[in-house]
Write an enzyme that holds these catalytic residues in place. Structure first.
Site, mmCIF file in Angstrom:
data_model
loop_
_atom_site.group_PDB
_atom_site.id
_atom_site.type_symbol
_atom_site.label_atom_id
_atom_site.label_comp_id
_atom_site.label_asym_id
_atom_site.label_seq_id
_atom_site.Cartn_x
_atom_site.Cartn_y
_atom_site.Cartn_z
ATOM 1 N N LYS A 86 0.774 5.718 8.146
ATOM 2 C CA LYS A 86 1.313 5.934 6.793
ATOM 3 C C LYS A 86 0.179 6.066 5.786
ATOM 4 O O LYS A 86 0.165 6.972 4.938
ATOM 5 C CB LYS A 86 2.244 4.763 6.451
ATOM 6 C CG LYS A 86 2.835 4.776 5.066
ATOM 7 C CD LYS A 86 2.126 3.833 4.090
ATOM 8 C CE LYS A 86 2.103 2.396 4.538
ATOM 9 N NZ LYS A 86 1.457 1.502 3.555
ATOM 10 N N LYS A 146 -7.381 1.757 -2.452
ATOM 11 C CA LYS A 146 -6.868 1.291 -1.154
ATOM 12 C C LYS A 146 -6.839 2.443 -0.143
ATOM 13 O O LYS A 146 -7.168 2.271 1.034
ATOM 14 C CB LYS A 146 -5.473 0.691 -1.326
ATOM 15 C CG LYS A 146 -4.769 0.317 -0.019
ATOM 16 C CD LYS A 146 -5.499 -0.768 0.754
ATOM 17 C CE LYS A 146 -4.992 -0.912 2.165
ATOM 18 N NZ LYS A 146 -4.248 -2.113 2.471
ATOM 19 N N SER A 166 0.864 -1.186 0.000
ATOM 20 C CA SER A 166 0.000 0.000 0.000
ATOM 21 C C SER A 166 0.893 1.227 0.000
ATOM 22 O O SER A 166 1.545 1.538 0.998
ATOM 23 C CB SER A 166 -0.912 0.007 1.225
ATOM 24 O OG SER A 166 -1.826 -1.053 1.147
#
Length: 297
Positions: A243, A175, A100
């Site tokens: 993140k 995502k 990701s």
């Protein structure tokens, strides 16, 4: 072992990568793995795979290279440079990055790979460790239809919902939206848990009935026990969700989308990390609500 299946190199054998690569081995794929920790390579070998001493060795004979590492810097580190994937994989190979990362990193990687005759898909996943083990991941893919079609049989071994979302980077964009929804959902559940407990309600009973109605969700189903037992062993670490919240807030700003609630939850995730809880599961957002509500955590 079926010889007509593509040979797979797997780079990154963490919480997600290890069970995913093992599912490919069970399905008859020949998998050669590389990661930084020798014990994780040993685990792959014990499951029937092959270990490699370097990225170059892992990818040399591969038809398909799959990468599953924490973030954009790691993807760039393993993809580029003389020891990286692009310099050592054969022309015509398919690189499927399941990490990701930022959509832009995926777009740039696809462009660099194309110059070398290497096809790329960005294919991040949702479902966490349990989804990886059970092979029921949701896989959101960006790239060319023909490459997606070629990768589909392999992705079918790893997940249940596999969708081509658009050109390179689209998988990462979807995502990012997934991580936004999950974080906000966990935060709402955490607030409900503290509210219910402070009200003296039977928490297990309350969560059961809530999960049967409109408030029910995959998040609540998967994380209910974490809340009840205060078990925050990482299925997906706060560090990684931090993140991801950075990715979604940055990407949203670039396209002019307002994320008022997402922005608040991003700060709550950042604050939890600053308090030393970055290594815990993202259901540990509950700890942040407890602290705000006056509990000693």
């Amino acid at each position: 072992m079926s010889s007509n299946l593509p040979k797979v190199a797997w780079i990154g054998l963490g919480i997600m990568g290890s069970p995913m690569s093992e599912n490919l081995i069970k399905a008859g794929y020949q998998v050669t793995g590389y990661t930084l920790e020798q014990d994780k390579i040993d685990r792959l070998v014990a499951a029937g795979g092959k270990g490699a001493a370097s990225i170059a060795e892992a990818v040399r004979d591969a038809d398909v290279v799959i990468t599953m590492v924490p973030a954009s810097p790691q993807v760039e580190a393993i993809a580029y440079g003389p020891d990286g994937i692009l310099e050592n994989v054969r022309q015509g190979a398919l690189l499927i990055d399941m990490s990701s990362i930022t959509p832009q990193t995926s777009v740039d990687l696809a462009a660099s790979a194309k110059e070398k005759g290497i096809r790329v898909l960005d294919a991040p996943v949702s479902g966490g460790e349990a989804g990886a083990i059970e092979a029921v991941l949701s896989i959101m893919v960006g790239g060319e239809q023909s490459d997606f079609d070629a990768a589909k049989p392999l992705l079918d071994v790893l997940g249940k919902t596999i969708v081509l979302c658009g050109p390179h980077g689209s998988g990462q964009t979807v995502k990012a939206a997934n991580q936004l929804i999950v974080a906000v959902n966990i935060q709402a559940c955490a607030e409900a848990v503290v509210f219910l407990e402070k009200s003296g309600v039977d928490l297990a009973a309350a969560l059961d009935v809530l999960n049967g109605g409109l408030a029910g969700s995959t998040v609540l189903t998967r994380k209910k026990d974490n809340f009840l037992k205060r078990d925050f062993a990482p299925g997906f670490r706060i560090d990684l969700h931090h993140k991801d919240m950075g990715i979604v807030t940055d990407a949203a700003r670039n396209v002019g989308a307002a994320l008022p609630v997402g922005g608040v939850v991003a700060q709550l995730v950042a604050s939890l990390r600053a308090q030393g809880d970055g290594g815990l599961d993202h259901s540990a957002l509950l700890r942040s609500v407890e602290r705000l509500s006056g509990s000693q955590v």
